[in-house]
Design a protein around this motif. Structure first.
Motif, PDB file in Angstrom:
ATOM      1  N   SER A  49       0.824  -1.212   0.000  1.00 20.42           N
ATOM      2  CA  SER A  49       0.000   0.000   0.000  1.00 20.42           C
ATOM      3  C   SER A  49       0.858   1.262   0.000  1.00 20.42           C
ATOM      4  O   SER A  49       0.538   2.231  -0.689  1.00 20.42           O
ATOM      5  CB  SER A  49      -0.926   0.008   1.216  1.00 20.42           C
ATOM      6  OG  SER A  49      -1.818  -1.067   1.162  1.00 20.42           O
ATOM      7  N   ALA A  50       1.951   1.249   0.758  1.00 19.25           N
ATOM      8  CA  ALA A  50       2.841   2.419   0.818  1.00 19.25           C
ATOM      9  C   ALA A  50       3.490   2.683  -0.539  1.00 19.25           C
ATOM     10  O   ALA A  50       3.620   3.841  -0.952  1.00 19.25           O
ATOM     11  CB  ALA A  50       3.905   2.217   1.890  1.00 19.25           C
ATOM     12  N   VAL A  51       3.892   1.634  -1.241  1.00 20.71           N
ATOM     13  CA  VAL A  51       4.491   1.785  -2.573  1.00 20.71           C
ATOM     14  C   VAL A  51       3.472   2.403  -3.529  1.00 20.71           C
ATOM     15  O   VAL A  51       3.777   3.358  -4.261  1.00 20.71           O
ATOM     16  CB  VAL A  51       4.997   0.429  -3.121  1.00 20.71           C
ATOM     17  CG1 VAL A  51       5.354   0.527  -4.600  1.00 20.71           C
ATOM     18  CG2 VAL A  51       6.191  -0.060  -2.309  1.00 20.71           C
ATOM     19  N   ILE A  52       2.261   1.878  -3.513  1.00 24.14           N
ATOM     20  CA  ILE A  52       1.224   2.395  -4.413  1.00 24.14           C
ATOM     21  C   ILE A  52       0.904   3.851  -4.090  1.00 24.14           C
ATOM     22  O   ILE A  52       0.820   4.692  -4.993  1.00 24.14           O
ATOM     23  CB  ILE A  52      -0.035   1.503  -4.348  1.00 24.14           C
ATOM     24  CG1 ILE A  52       0.285   0.143  -4.979  1.00 24.14           C
ATOM     25  CG2 ILE A  52      -1.213   2.165  -5.050  1.00 24.14           C
ATOM     26  CD1 ILE A  52      -0.787  -0.900  -4.810  1.00 24.14           C
ATOM     27  N   ARG A  53       0.768   4.174  -2.811  1.00 25.53           N
ATOM     28  CA  ARG A  53       0.495   5.568  -2.424  1.00 25.53           C
ATOM     29  C   ARG A  53       1.621   6.496  -2.863  1.00 25.53           C
ATOM     30  O   ARG A  53       1.382   7.595  -3.359  1.00 25.53           O
ATOM     31  CB  ARG A  53       0.296   5.676  -0.911  1.00 25.53           C
ATOM     32  CG  ARG A  53      -1.081   5.320  -0.436  1.00 25.53           C
ATOM     33  CD  ARG A  53      -1.316   5.760   1.005  1.00 25.53           C
ATOM     34  NE  ARG A  53      -0.252   5.392   1.924  1.00 25.53           N
ATOM     35  CZ  ARG A  53      -0.164   4.222   2.555  1.00 25.53           C
ATOM     36  NH1 ARG A  53      -1.071   3.292   2.353  1.00 25.53           N
ATOM     37  NH2 ARG A  53       0.834   3.984   3.379  1.00 25.53           N
TER      38      ARG A  53
END
Length: 108
Positions: free
Chosen positions: A65-69
Protein backbone atom coordinates in the motif's frame (compact mmCIF):
# COMPACT_ATOMS: atom_id res chain seq x y z
CA UNK A 1 -0.18 13.93 -14.13
CA UNK A 2 0.73 10.43 -15.28
CA UNK A 3 -1.25 7.32 -14.45
CA UNK A 4 0.59 4.52 -12.68
CA UNK A 5 -1.04 1.12 -13.28
CA UNK A 6 -0.30 -2.22 -11.61
CA UNK A 7 0.05 -4.59 -14.58
CA UNK A 8 1.33 -7.68 -12.76
CA UNK A 9 1.56 -8.79 -9.16
CA UNK A 10 2.71 -11.79 -7.18
CA UNK A 11 3.32 -11.78 -3.42
CA UNK A 12 6.38 -9.62 -2.79
CA UNK A 13 6.61 -8.19 -6.32
CA UNK A 14 4.72 -5.46 -8.17
CA UNK A 15 5.07 -4.31 -11.78
CA UNK A 16 3.75 -0.90 -12.75
CA UNK A 17 3.45 0.62 -16.19
CA UNK A 18 3.37 4.35 -16.89
CA UNK A 19 4.08 6.80 -19.70
CA UNK A 20 5.94 8.79 -17.03
CA UNK A 21 8.99 6.66 -17.78
CA UNK A 22 9.14 8.03 -21.32
CA UNK A 23 9.37 11.61 -20.04
CA UNK A 24 12.91 12.92 -20.55
CA UNK A 25 12.66 15.02 -17.38
CA UNK A 26 12.44 11.92 -15.18
CA UNK A 27 15.59 10.96 -13.28
CA UNK A 28 15.07 7.18 -13.16
CA UNK A 29 17.92 6.63 -10.68
CA UNK A 30 16.37 9.11 -8.28
CA UNK A 31 12.96 7.44 -8.65
CA UNK A 32 14.50 4.04 -7.85
CA UNK A 33 16.23 5.44 -4.75
CA UNK A 34 13.09 7.28 -3.65
CA UNK A 35 11.08 4.04 -3.73
CA UNK A 36 13.87 1.95 -2.17
CA UNK A 37 13.86 4.37 0.78
CA UNK A 38 10.52 2.91 1.87
CA UNK A 39 10.87 0.46 4.75
CA UNK A 40 10.26 -3.07 3.51
CA UNK A 41 11.20 -2.42 -0.13
CA UNK A 42 14.11 -4.66 -1.20
CA UNK A 43 14.77 -3.48 -4.75
CA UNK A 44 13.39 -1.32 -7.54
CA UNK A 45 14.13 -1.59 -11.26
CA UNK A 46 13.05 1.02 -13.79
CA UNK A 47 12.86 -0.13 -17.41
CA UNK A 48 12.39 3.00 -19.50
CA UNK A 49 11.96 1.29 -22.91
CA UNK A 50 9.21 -0.94 -21.49
CA UNK A 51 7.84 1.98 -19.42
CA UNK A 52 7.71 -0.25 -16.36
CA UNK A 53 8.83 -0.29 -12.74
CA UNK A 54 9.34 -3.51 -10.78
CA UNK A 55 9.28 -3.26 -6.99
CA UNK A 56 10.33 -6.22 -4.85
CA UNK A 57 9.30 -6.12 -1.20
CA UNK A 58 8.78 -8.47 1.73
CA UNK A 59 5.17 -9.29 0.85
CA UNK A 60 3.62 -7.23 3.64
CA UNK A 61 0.32 -5.60 2.62
CA UNK A 62 1.25 -2.35 4.38
CA UNK A 63 4.43 -2.06 2.26
CA UNK A 64 2.44 -2.78 -0.91
CA UNK A 65 0.00 0.00 0.00
CA UNK A 66 2.84 2.42 0.82
CA UNK A 67 4.49 1.78 -2.57
CA UNK A 68 1.22 2.40 -4.41
CA UNK A 69 0.49 5.57 -2.42
CA UNK A 70 4.00 6.89 -3.05
CA UNK A 71 3.76 6.31 -6.80
CA UNK A 72 0.30 7.85 -6.97
CA UNK A 73 1.67 10.97 -5.23
CA UNK A 74 4.75 11.23 -7.47
CA UNK A 75 5.25 14.38 -9.48
CA UNK A 76 8.20 15.32 -11.67
CA UNK A 77 8.48 18.54 -9.66
CA UNK A 78 9.32 16.50 -6.52
CA UNK A 79 12.68 15.44 -7.96
CA UNK A 80 15.72 17.36 -6.70
CA UNK A 81 16.91 19.93 -9.19
CA UNK A 82 13.50 20.40 -10.82
CA UNK A 83 11.36 23.48 -10.68
CA UNK A 84 7.59 24.00 -10.78
CA UNK A 85 6.13 24.25 -14.28
CA UNK A 86 4.90 27.81 -13.75
CA UNK A 87 8.51 28.90 -13.04
CA UNK A 88 9.85 27.11 -16.12
CA UNK A 89 7.25 28.75 -18.36
CA UNK A 90 7.83 32.21 -16.89
CA UNK A 91 11.60 31.95 -17.34
CA UNK A 92 12.17 32.18 -13.57
CA UNK A 93 14.84 29.52 -13.37
CA UNK A 94 18.02 29.83 -11.32
CA UNK A 95 21.23 30.02 -13.38
CA UNK A 96 22.35 26.50 -12.40
CA UNK A 97 19.19 24.98 -13.89
CA UNK A 98 20.85 24.95 -17.30
CA UNK A 99 23.79 22.85 -16.03
CA UNK A 100 23.89 19.05 -16.45
CA UNK A 101 22.08 17.12 -13.68
CA UNK A 102 25.15 16.10 -11.57
CA UNK A 103 26.34 19.72 -11.40
CA UNK A 104 22.87 20.96 -10.47
CA UNK A 105 22.68 18.59 -7.50
CA UNK A 106 25.92 20.01 -6.12
CA UNK A 107 24.70 23.60 -6.43
CA UNK A 108 21.08 23.35 -5.31
Amino acid sequence: MYEMNVVHEVPGRLRFRSALLADARLDASWLESWLEALAGVHSVRVNRPAQSIVVEYGGDESVRSAVIRRLEAFSLDKQPGTFPLENREAGKLPPWSRLPQPSRLCLS
